[in-house]
Design a protein around this motif. Sequence first.
Motif, PDB file in Angstrom:
ATOM      1  N   PHE A 196       0.828  -1.208   0.000  1.00 47.10           N
ATOM      2  CA  PHE A 196       0.000   0.000   0.000  1.00 47.10           C
ATOM      3  C   PHE A 196       0.864   1.261   0.000  1.00 47.10           C
ATOM      4  N   LEU A 197       1.843   1.331   0.898  1.00 46.41           N
ATOM      5  CA  LEU A 197       2.621   2.563   1.045  1.00 46.41           C
ATOM      6  C   LEU A 197       3.508   2.851  -0.162  1.00 46.41           C
ATOM      7  N   SER A 198       4.036   1.811  -0.803  1.00 44.55           N
ATOM      8  CA  SER A 198       4.849   2.050  -1.999  1.00 44.55           C
ATOM      9  C   SER A 198       3.993   2.619  -3.129  1.00 44.55           C
ATOM     10  N   ALA A 199       2.778   2.076  -3.291  1.00 54.78           N
ATOM     11  CA  ALA A 199       1.878   2.598  -4.322  1.00 54.78           C
ATOM     12  C   ALA A 199       1.443   4.020  -3.988  1.00 54.78           C
ATOM     13  N   MET A 200       1.128   4.253  -2.727  1.00 53.69           N
ATOM     14  CA  MET A 200       0.769   5.607  -2.293  1.00 53.69           C
ATOM     15  C   MET A 200       1.931   6.571  -2.544  1.00 53.69           C
ATOM     16  N   ALA A 201       3.137   6.125  -2.206  1.00 53.18           N
ATOM     17  CA  ALA A 201       4.320   6.981  -2.378  1.00 53.18           C
ATOM     18  C   ALA A 201       4.522   7.381  -3.836  1.00 53.18           C
ATOM     19  N   ASN A 202       4.220   6.464  -4.752  1.00 53.15           N
ATOM     20  CA  ASN A 202       4.339   6.802  -6.175  1.00 53.15           C
ATOM     21  C   ASN A 202       3.509   8.036  -6.520  1.00 53.15           C
ATOM     22  N   SER A 203       2.318   8.127  -5.939  1.00 52.06           N
ATOM     23  CA  SER A 203       1.437   9.259  -6.253  1.00 52.06           C
ATOM     24  C   SER A 203       1.951  10.564  -5.648  1.00 52.06           C
ATOM     25  N   ALA A 224       6.217  13.312   3.128  1.00 54.90           N
ATOM     26  CA  ALA A 224       4.840  13.725   2.858  1.00 54.90           C
ATOM     27  C   ALA A 224       3.906  12.515   2.791  1.00 54.90           C
ATOM     28  N   THR A 225       4.385  11.440   2.189  1.00 58.25           N
ATOM     29  CA  THR A 225       3.582  10.214   2.108  1.00 58.25           C
ATOM     30  C   THR A 225       3.256   9.679   3.489  1.00 58.25           C
ATOM     31  N   LEU A 226       4.289   9.545   4.308  1.00 59.06           N
ATOM     32  CA  LEU A 226       4.098   8.935   5.626  1.00 59.06           C
ATOM     33  C   LEU A 226       3.320   9.862   6.568  1.00 59.06           C
ATOM     34  N   LYS A 295       0.279  10.494 -11.264  1.00 58.83           N
ATOM     35  CA  LYS A 295       0.347   9.076 -10.899  1.00 58.83           C
ATOM     36  C   LYS A 295      -0.667   8.795  -9.793  1.00 58.83           C
ATOM     37  N   ARG A 296      -1.393   7.697  -9.939  1.00 56.57           N
ATOM     38  CA  ARG A 296      -2.327   7.285  -8.902  1.00 56.57           C
ATOM     39  C   ARG A 296      -1.678   6.237  -7.995  1.00 56.57           C
ATOM     40  N   GLY A 297      -2.239   6.092  -6.804  1.00 58.93           N
ATOM     41  CA  GLY A 297      -1.654   5.181  -5.823  1.00 58.93           C
ATOM     42  C   GLY A 297      -2.179   3.765  -5.957  1.00 58.93           C
ATOM     43  N   ASN A 298      -2.234   3.257  -7.184  1.00 59.42           N
ATOM     44  CA  ASN A 298      -2.740   1.895  -7.394  1.00 59.42           C
ATOM     45  C   ASN A 298      -1.627   0.971  -7.855  1.00 59.42           C
ATOM     46  N   GLN A 389       4.312  -1.627  -6.741  1.00 65.26           N
ATOM     47  CA  GLN A 389       4.312  -1.641  -5.275  1.00 65.26           C
ATOM     48  C   GLN A 389       5.471  -2.463  -4.727  1.00 65.26           C
ATOM     49  N   PHE A 390       6.396  -2.799  -5.587  1.00 61.83           N
ATOM     50  CA  PHE A 390       7.617  -3.494  -5.188  1.00 61.83           C
ATOM     51  C   PHE A 390       8.727  -3.128  -6.158  1.00 61.83           C
ATOM     52  N   VAL A 391       9.947  -3.479  -5.790  1.00 62.63           N
ATOM     53  CA  VAL A 391      11.103  -3.295  -6.663  1.00 62.63           C
ATOM     54  C   VAL A 391      11.547  -4.683  -7.107  1.00 62.63           C
ATOM     55  N   ALA A 392      11.586  -4.900  -8.401  1.00 63.76           N
ATOM     56  CA  ALA A 392      11.795  -6.254  -8.924  1.00 63.76           C
ATOM     57  C   ALA A 392      13.271  -6.656  -8.897  1.00 63.76           C
TER      58      ALA A 392
END
Length: 437
Positions: A196-203, A224-226, A295-298, A389-392
């Motif tokens: 969730f937080l990685s996707a949110m952070a993208n936005s 700002a995200t956190l 960017k959306r947080g999805n 939402q992850f780093v590959a």
Amino acid sequence: MNTKLRACLGACAVGALSAGAAWAETTITVATVNNGDMIRMQGLMDDFNAQHPDIKVEWVTLEENVLRQRVTQDIATNGGQFDVMTIGTYEVPIWAGQDWLVPLTDMPEGYDADDFLPAIAGGLSKDGTLYAAPFYGESSMVMYRKDLMEKAGMEMPEAPTWDDIKKAAEAMTDKEAEVYGICLRGKAGWGENMAFLSAMANSYGARWFDEDWKAQFDQPEWKATLDTYMDLMTNYGPPGASTNGFNENLSLFQQGKCGMWIDATVAASFVTNPNDSSVADQVGFALAPDNGLGKRGNWLWAWSLGIPAGSDAKDAAKQFVAWATSKDYTALVASKEGWANVPPGTRTSLYENQEYLDAAPFAKMTLDSINSADPTAPTVDPVPYTGVQFVAIPEFAGIGTQVGQEFSAALAGQQTVEQALEKAQALTTDEMEAAGY
């Protein structure tokens, strides 16, 4: 593949087997996650057993974080404990590159792998070859109580901002009535709170790493995200949120205790099912929030079935994978549970099926969310990695879980946001330097 096994996929009659096509029973062990669609599949095994009386299936059903640990350890050591593993979009390309997975190149006639949504199949492939079959695919979106929004005199935009979410959360919160404006993941894990937080952070324009693989938790976008996450959860979230993951929040929403829940699109059928959800007729859907930066947080994910190279029952395992991820299985679920409850997000044909579209008010939102997630450009600025939402990279599972533990501790009040980010920066830097980046 064993020709008898191939011949038996589909509606192979037991009588035909007893007439001479039978052979020694094979036992396969399937490791899976304790999510609703997977539990439902176990209840439909009579269909598989009738088609494959020669294959006995044993189940190991685990909580998400435990499943990841168990299957990763088993496949990395060639342990052979499992013949089918429930794995995701993160693991498949990495494990395929290690030759740990059996390529799904000779699936039975009529399986139609070309029907898989390109965004989903692409994440489960390596060099154009499919290495795991998607059981369900998902992005994330906002699920909300229409009755509470109406009571607050508000309307949820189809494409909300994080400011919209905060205003709605504040308006819907009634702690005396145990109604919380928003429920979000707080349980530590790279696939739990950090998804969730990685996707949110993208936005918010945050990145895990810059183009030189330097950790970015010391940058203002992560702060700002956190800060926003903590504000939402501390003021409008349920108590004990630092231990809540997908299943815990699903239960809270079904009980009517969440005004909003931003999570996996696959949850839609469970929050709108009147047999499970006390608010089934009051659920609305919106796109995951943005922050005005494009960017959306999805996220983008598929829970999928893969066969480890160490399995000694590969043909039988492939029969099971083919059954569980087929169009026929989708039709089976529809016949038992209704079209709204079939596993979503995998096949193009499902989103061309008018019966499904009529039964599932969330279908278009799910498809739009899946198609809008871009693993090759997940955030605002360029990054050296793929994944939303992850780093590959192989190191991410360990790093992501450690960072998730720091952020969960902040949510539990055990440290400040600043302390959590400082620790995240230090541990990520140490791990990446040790790995040679």
